[in-house]
Design a protein around this motif. Sequence first.
Motif, short mmCIF file in Angstrom:
data_model
loop_
_atom_site.label_atom_id
_atom_site.label_comp_id
_atom_site.label_asym_id
_atom_site.label_seq_id
_atom_site.Cartn_x
_atom_site.Cartn_y
_atom_site.Cartn_z
N ALA A 152 64.81 84.32 64.28
CA ALA A 152 65.09 84.12 62.81
C ALA A 152 64.68 85.88 62.40
O ALA A 152 64.98 86.40 61.56
CB ALA A 152 64.20 83.28 62.23
N SER A 153 63.81 86.33 63.19
CA SER A 153 63.37 87.43 62.71
C SER A 153 64.28 88.69 62.77
O SER A 153 65.06 88.87 62.01
CB SER A 153 61.97 88.22 64.30
OG SER A 153 61.16 87.27 63.50
N THR A 251 56.60 79.98 55.14
CA THR A 251 55.89 79.80 56.00
C THR A 251 54.62 78.38 55.76
O THR A 251 54.70 77.95 56.48
CB THR A 251 55.85 80.50 56.60
OG1 THR A 251 57.09 81.36 57.35
CG2 THR A 251 54.67 80.22 58.44
N ASP A 276 66.63 82.80 54.23
CA ASP A 276 65.94 82.15 55.19
C ASP A 276 65.87 80.99 55.04
O ASP A 276 64.51 80.89 54.20
CB ASP A 276 64.48 83.06 55.15
CG ASP A 276 63.58 83.09 56.69
OD1 ASP A 276 63.56 82.01 57.13
OD2 ASP A 276 62.59 83.77 56.96
N ASN A 305 67.16 78.11 62.27
CA ASN A 305 66.66 77.98 63.47
C ASN A 305 66.50 76.66 64.70
O ASN A 305 66.25 75.89 63.76
CB ASN A 305 64.85 78.68 63.61
CG ASN A 305 64.98 79.90 63.84
OD1 ASN A 305 65.76 80.65 63.34
ND2 ASN A 305 63.81 81.04 63.91
N1 PLP Z 1 61.28 82.70 59.56
C1 PLP Z 1 60.68 81.77 58.46
C2 PLP Z 1 60.03 80.81 57.14
C3 PLP Z 1 59.64 81.36 59.34
O1 PLP Z 1 58.74 80.53 59.15
C4 PLP Z 1 59.69 81.74 60.84
C5 PLP Z 1 58.93 81.14 60.77
O2 PLP Z 1 57.42 80.60 61.01
C6 PLP Z 1 60.53 83.36 60.64
C7 PLP Z 1 61.26 83.35 59.79
C8 PLP Z 1 60.82 83.60 61.84
O3 PLP Z 1 60.92 82.96 63.07
P1 PLP Z 1 60.98 83.42 63.93
O4 PLP Z 1 59.72 83.11 65.71
O5 PLP Z 1 62.15 82.57 65.10
O6 PLP Z 1 61.58 85.27 64.41
#
Ligand code: PLP
Length: 486
Positions: A152-153, A251, A276, A305
């Motif tokens: 997701a990043s 998160t 997101d 994700n």
């Molecule tokens: N966005 C949210 C809301 C998350 O909770 C997280 C990770 O926990 C991420 C993005 C980042 O995920 P990734 O590890 O796939 O980059």
Amino acid sequence: MTDTQGGGPFGDMPADEFRKHGHAMVEWIARFMETAERYPVLARVSPGDIRRALPESAPESAEQFEAIMADFDRILMPGMTHWNHPGFMAYFSITASAPGVLADFVASALNQQAMLWRTSPSATELEAVVMGWLRQLIGLPDGFEGVIYDTASISSLHAIAAAREAAVPDVRTLGLPGRADVPRLRVYCSDQAHSSIEKGVILAGLGQQGLRKIPSDENFRMRPDALRAAIAEDRAAGVLPIAAVATVGTTSTTSVDPVADIADICAAERIWLHVDSAYAGVTAMLPEHAHILAGADRADSLVVNPHKWLFTPFDLSAFFCRRMEVVRQAFALVPDYLTTADAARNLMDTGIQLGRRFRSLKLWMILRYFGAEGVRERLRYHITLAQELAAWIDADPDFERLAPAPFSVVCFRAKPAGRDWTEAELTRLNEAILKRVNDTGEIFISHTVLGGRFTLRVAIGNLQTTDRHVRRAWELIQQALADEMR
Ligand code: PLP
């Protein structure tokens, strides 16, 4: 020297040997999956232990695969924190499901690299098909095109880069530094948004000051009035707003920003809206949760994700975009050696990376193996388990819940009744509980800080987690409090 797989004396492992070790490996994996519970969920090693047990240089001579596996068991297994363990309830609990594991096995063997359509027509086209399936399942309209990235990043980074591309004339050719015609740029997210948004803004060249964190309400949701005011203030100061990020499932608490209100603001301000929904987006598959993405049909982009809560072995992040032409405008760059005359889309044009793994295969196999209904049932079960835990916490006078639990994450702390506690004492008490619980090896939970309060956090999401594990987790937490109070 034995003959190798069609490679003469210097080829690969012989097919017979592969078959032998492959069968043994499948046996190992099946046994691991059946008995993951016998391992401590959180690795019991200290920093440096694993490294010290391994040679500093690569072996000069070939080694037997049995010897390699023996070291794997002896040295590496103790250093594993078991994300695929039913007691893993930290961060976001995830699953590498069996169909996903099998898909990754064959994907490695085939080694497909779908940078161009012709370098893997199947991987290229399966990705489009599977992303179409996922899009429909979570209720996004067909104007959204999907592409798979690793995390997701990276998905959110692409969204921010696309927003910059859309907002700043010629940014691709001229960049940002030294331009008198480009004011300071700003992206908005809530103070609960994931740190990946801030990293994306840094990497897009906007600097950390290019991100403005909007306050959230008492339930950790972005306040649209504060977003509107921040944008107005920035515009008055000559700053150019380019994007807002709404989080669906933050998160720390899994709170849901009011996407529809934020979409209204983005439309009025003509700025990019990125959603997101890395963790919670999958629950839009459930009719009772579909409302969480209300308004997301007006987003420019959205990430969800499958490697979080769709039983997909790490990694697979699904990025959907209503304006993929902007992503292509930002990233398509075709050197002479990669031109083709194929009348097809090439996945290398929709992102920064050229080489890409065959990730769609695992999502395809998972969705087919469980079926949409099977996925929905499993998500519902995790939510039910978390709601049960929330109810037990609510009923216990020695604990308090610190946030609503709309999905499968519960945030709370111990606060024994009958005396006044300072915040510092409560932090120490709950840190001690966290340590005791995690030291048992039976479960692993994590923490966050909410409004300055140290918070315990239990996340449910592994396919092997059942009512028994959640009851046991609650027992261990209560026991840890009792031990601390002794
Ligand atoms: N966005 C949210 C809301 C998350 O909770 C997280 C990770 O926990 C991420 C993005 C980042 O995920 P990734 O590890 O796939 O980059």
